[in-house]
Design an enzyme around this catalytic site. Structure first.
Site, PDB file in Angstrom:
ATOM      1  N   LYS A 188       6.049  -7.533 -16.891  1.00 39.42           N
ATOM      2  CA  LYS A 188       5.759  -8.599 -17.854  1.00 39.42           C
ATOM      3  C   LYS A 188       6.816  -8.577 -18.947  1.00 39.42           C
ATOM      4  CE  LYS A 188       4.206  -5.698 -21.280  1.00 39.42           C
ATOM      5  NZ  LYS A 188       4.888  -5.501 -22.595  1.00 39.42           N
ATOM      6  N   GLY A 194       8.843   3.480 -20.062  1.00 40.61           N
ATOM      7  CA  GLY A 194       9.275   3.366 -21.447  1.00 40.61           C
ATOM      8  C   GLY A 194      10.159   2.164 -21.676  1.00 40.61           C
ATOM      9  N   ILE A 207       7.921  -3.151 -20.285  1.00 37.55           N
ATOM     10  CA  ILE A 207       7.656  -4.214 -19.316  1.00 37.55           C
ATOM     11  C   ILE A 207       6.356  -3.985 -18.547  1.00 37.55           C
ATOM     12  CG2 ILE A 207      10.061  -4.934 -19.065  1.00 37.55           C
ATOM     13  CD1 ILE A 207      10.239  -3.212 -16.566  1.00 37.55           C
ATOM     14  N   GLY A 208       5.577  -2.993 -18.965  1.00 40.48           N
ATOM     15  CA  GLY A 208       4.225  -2.837 -18.441  1.00 40.48           C
ATOM     16  C   GLY A 208       4.118  -2.211 -17.076  1.00 40.48           C
ATOM     17  N   GLY A 209       5.116  -1.442 -16.645  1.00 37.18           N
ATOM     18  CA  GLY A 209       5.105  -0.924 -15.283  1.00 37.18           C
ATOM     19  C   GLY A 209       3.887  -0.096 -14.936  1.00 37.18           C
ATOM     20  N   GLY A 210       3.536   0.882 -15.770  1.00 36.12           N
ATOM     21  CA  GLY A 210       2.373   1.716 -15.489  1.00 36.12           C
ATOM     22  C   GLY A 210       1.079   0.928 -15.514  1.00 36.12           C
ATOM     23  N   SER A 254       0.757  -2.289 -14.918  1.00 32.76           N
ATOM     24  CA  SER A 254       0.739  -3.167 -13.754  1.00 32.76           C
ATOM     25  C   SER A 254       0.379  -2.399 -12.490  1.00 32.76           C
ATOM     26  CB  SER A 254       2.100  -3.844 -13.598  1.00 32.76           C
ATOM     27  OG  SER A 254       2.068  -4.829 -12.589  1.00 32.76           O
ATOM     28  N   ASP A 257      -2.669  -3.227 -21.879  1.00 32.48           N
ATOM     29  CA  ASP A 257      -1.913  -4.191 -21.082  1.00 32.48           C
ATOM     30  C   ASP A 257      -2.474  -4.379 -19.677  1.00 32.48           C
ATOM     31  OD1 ASP A 257      -0.173  -4.622 -23.165  1.00 32.48           O
ATOM     32  OD2 ASP A 257       1.502  -3.510 -22.301  1.00 32.48           O
TER      33      ASP A 257
END
Length: 292
Positions: A20, A105, A108-111, A113, A145
């Protein structure tokens, strides 16, 4: 055990977990419990981790791939699966493999998502049939998130991020730069210089704008760029190509919108070699939205 559907086949592969971007991010206050209240718009993009799931009958949840720097027991993917078990009494488990490409870190919301994709996939694989709203509630306990990825649409967010209103955004191309610095979210939010009193915006004002990509600002950006020089340099470089370039989340990634894929690619080709960059396309819906 909660089960309302016949069981599907035991394996679900190639499940995307999209990144995101925060088109703006305003810090509007701080609650008594220490959480910050925010306003932001989440834009989903087609840069994704990919997860693979296999149902187990013994209740064990196992991450079967290594993710450097993230022990399995603290991984949001494992925690999401166990939270779903706890909420439903599900006796199934899962083997979970992750093809990890989104930087940690990065803002972009990887974890988050990855956790949302886990909730969506295992709700299906375990035959639970939970409604999207219930999955969002479970997700919120994992991180602020997570719910927007379960919602599966671009959204205007308020509160600590849990008050979500879907918004329609124009198809867009973005250049996203990761300056190879890890920015700890807690360090940014706890900085004494962070302003926490940005006036509230009204969603209708944002929705009515012809150009939705120069609205507001990222209140975390001055803190992150002061502390992390590579973030500041990457942002300054990108602003040479689009004056409305900004940071997403608490950093480290910065991004800018361009009118088409060709223009974005031309900018990306000039990227200094010390940074990672990517040309990404907007998503109107999460690829797994149909699972809930």
């Amino acid at each position: 055990m909660h089960r309302s559907q016949p069981l599907p086949p035991p394996e679900l592969r190639d499940c995307p977990a999209p990144a995101k971007l925060n088109l703006f991010l305003h810090v509007t206050g701080r609650r008594a419990d220490g959480y910050h209240t925010l306003q932001t718009v989440f834009q989903l993009v087609d840069w994704c981790d990919t997860l693979h799931f296999r149902r187990r009958d013994d209740g064990v949840v196992a991450r079967v791939t290594d993710v450097p720097g993230v022990p399995a027991e603290t991984d949001l993917v494992v925690r999401a699966a166990r939270a779903l078990q706890a909420a439903t009494g599900a006796t199934f488990g899962a083997d979970i493999a992750i093809d990890k490409v989104l930087p940690m870190g990065g803002g972009i919301g990887g974890g988050s998502s990855d956790a949302a994709t886990t909730l969506l996939a295992l709700n299906h694989l375990w035959g639970l049939g939970l409604a999207r709203a219930e999955l969002m509630r479970i997700g919120l306990a994992l991180g602020a998130d997570v719910p927007v990825f379960v919602l599966g649409q671009n959204a205007f967010a308020q509160g600590i991020g849990e008050d979500l209103t879907p918004v329609e955004l124009p198809e867009s191309w973005f250049v996203v730069i990761h300056p190879k610095q890890h920015v700890p979210t807690a360090e940014i939010f706890s900085d004494e210089c962070l302003t926490r009193d940005t006036p509230l915006s009204i969603i209708a004002v944002f929705a009515a704008r012809t150009n939705k990509f120069d609205f507001g600002r990222n209140d975390l950006e001055p803190i992150a760029t002061a502390k992390f020089g590579e973030v500041a340099r990457a942002l300054a470089w990108l602003k040479q190509h689009n004056q409305h370039a900004r940071m997403t989340g608490s950093g480290a990634c910065v991004f800018a919108r361009f009118p088409d894929a060709a223009t974005a690619q031309q900018v990306l080709e000039r990227l200094p070699p010390e940074w990672d960059g990517r040309c990404v396309r907007s998503l109107a819906r999460h690829p797994l939205a149909a699972l809930a």
